[in-house]
Design an enzyme around this catalytic site. Structure first.
Site, PDB file in Angstrom:
ATOM      1  N   LYS A 138      -1.045  -9.479  -0.909  1.00 58.56           N
ATOM      2  CA  LYS A 138      -0.225  -8.627  -0.164  1.00 58.56           C
ATOM      3  C   LYS A 138      -0.195  -8.791   1.426  1.00 58.56           C
ATOM      4  O   LYS A 138       0.759  -8.649   2.023  1.00 58.56           O
ATOM      5  CB  LYS A 138      -0.408  -7.140  -0.672  1.00 58.56           C
ATOM      6  CG  LYS A 138      -0.296  -6.945  -2.278  1.00 58.56           C
ATOM      7  CD  LYS A 138      -0.821  -5.745  -2.550  1.00 58.56           C
ATOM      8  CE  LYS A 138      -2.381  -5.605  -2.469  1.00 58.56           C
ATOM      9  NZ  LYS A 138      -3.263  -6.311  -2.829  1.00 58.56           N
TER      10      LYS A 138
ATOM     11  N   ASP B 136      -0.049  -1.595   6.224  1.00 59.54           N
ATOM     12  CA  ASP B 136      -0.910  -2.335   5.350  1.00 59.54           C
ATOM     13  C   ASP B 136      -1.704  -1.262   4.678  1.00 59.54           C
ATOM     14  O   ASP B 136      -2.000  -0.206   4.935  1.00 59.54           O
ATOM     15  CB  ASP B 136      -1.923  -3.251   5.930  1.00 59.54           C
ATOM     16  CG  ASP B 136      -2.407  -4.341   4.820  1.00 59.54           C
ATOM     17  OD1 ASP B 136      -1.566  -4.686   3.796  1.00 59.54           O
ATOM     18  OD2 ASP B 136      -3.502  -4.807   5.056  1.00 59.54           O
ATOM     19  N   GLU B 137      -2.187  -1.403   3.239  1.00 59.91           N
ATOM     20  CA  GLU B 137      -3.045  -0.618   2.532  1.00 59.91           C
ATOM     21  C   GLU B 137      -2.496   0.531   2.379  1.00 59.91           C
ATOM     22  O   GLU B 137      -3.200   1.534   2.596  1.00 59.91           O
ATOM     23  CB  GLU B 137      -4.495  -0.641   2.962  1.00 59.91           C
ATOM     24  CG  GLU B 137      -5.301  -2.051   3.255  1.00 59.91           C
ATOM     25  CD  GLU B 137      -5.802  -2.445   1.804  1.00 59.91           C
ATOM     26  OE1 GLU B 137      -5.456  -2.005   0.632  1.00 59.91           O
ATOM     27  OE2 GLU B 137      -6.165  -3.715   1.895  1.00 59.91           O
TER      28      GLU B 137
ATOM     29  N   GLN C 185      -1.643   2.366   0.101  1.00 55.62           N
ATOM     30  CA  GLN C 185      -2.399   3.560  -1.185  1.00 55.62           C
ATOM     31  C   GLN C 185      -3.218   4.221  -0.374  1.00 55.62           C
ATOM     32  O   GLN C 185      -3.607   5.546  -1.115  1.00 55.62           O
ATOM     33  CB  GLN C 185      -2.779   2.772  -2.326  1.00 55.62           C
ATOM     34  CG  GLN C 185      -4.134   1.969  -1.981  1.00 55.62           C
ATOM     35  CD  GLN C 185      -3.952   0.481  -1.464  1.00 55.62           C
ATOM     36  OE1 GLN C 185      -3.009   0.162  -0.899  1.00 55.62           O
ATOM     37  NE2 GLN C 185      -5.063   0.062  -1.186  1.00 55.62           N
TER      38      GLN C 185
END
Length: 195
Positions: free
Chosen positions: A21, A88-89, A91
């Protein structure tokens, strides 16, 4: 990769850990830079595995990033000349991230977000399912199962080499020492009474 137009849109890159990802997000950001577009990358402050100021893939690729504590802090760093906003990241961001991403896309920015779509239990993770629902483009990546070699869509959390229990804490930032990619059949999540 996608037809370029003057309107904003949302791209979601999701999958299990070790599926590439961050690597894909970095690749897309680098492509925009070759096209002389202005991009800015954000990451949550909680993600300091490899670097506090870069998004770093597990294979060592990296791009400069602005760490932020709250989703709405992203607005403080956006300028008119920006074309692409990458996160990014995703979540790990608070619930406001969905609204922030919507606002940015509605203002005409290309917004690229990357994150885990499932937690270690195999359940939808954070705001990623909502972002997938509102995105124009969704890329779901798979890793290779560390147990059998099949395509892996899940993340196995290991504690002292054993699968983490269902009711263990959801957020625990780590790398290969605490997580492995697993396929549906090799993924195990015992209850605490099973341990």
């Amino acid at each position: 990769m996608y037809l370029i137009n003057q309107n904003g849109w949302i791209e979601v890159i999701c999958g299990s850990m070790f599926s590439g990802k961050s690597e894909e997000l970095i690749r897309r950001v680098r492509r925009t830079q070759f096209a002389k577009q202005h991009a800015i990358v954000f990451k949550p402050c909680i993600d300091n595995r490899y670097s506090e100021e870069d998004v770093v893939s597990h294979n060592g690729l990296k791009v400069k990033a602005v760490p932020v504590s709250a989703s709405k802090d992203i607005f403080e760093h956006i300028t008119e000349e920006m074309d692409v906003i990458a996160i990014d990241e995703v979540q790990f961001f608070d619930g406001d991230i969905v609204e922030v991403v919507q606002v940015l896309a509605n203002r005409g920015y290309r917004v690229i977000v990357a994150g885990l779509d499932q937690d270690f239990r195999g359940l939808p993770f954070g705001q990623v399912p909502q972002l997938m629902a509102i995105a124009e483009h969704v890329t779901k990546l798979q890793a290779v199962c560390s147990a059998c070699g099949s395509p892996a869509s899940r993340t196995q959390r290991l504690i002292d080499g054993e699968p983490a229990a269902f009711d263990d804490p959801i957020i625990l930032v780590g790398a290969s020492e605490s997580y492995e990619p697993r396929c549906r059949h090799c993924h195990a999540v015992p209850t605490n009474k099973d341990k």
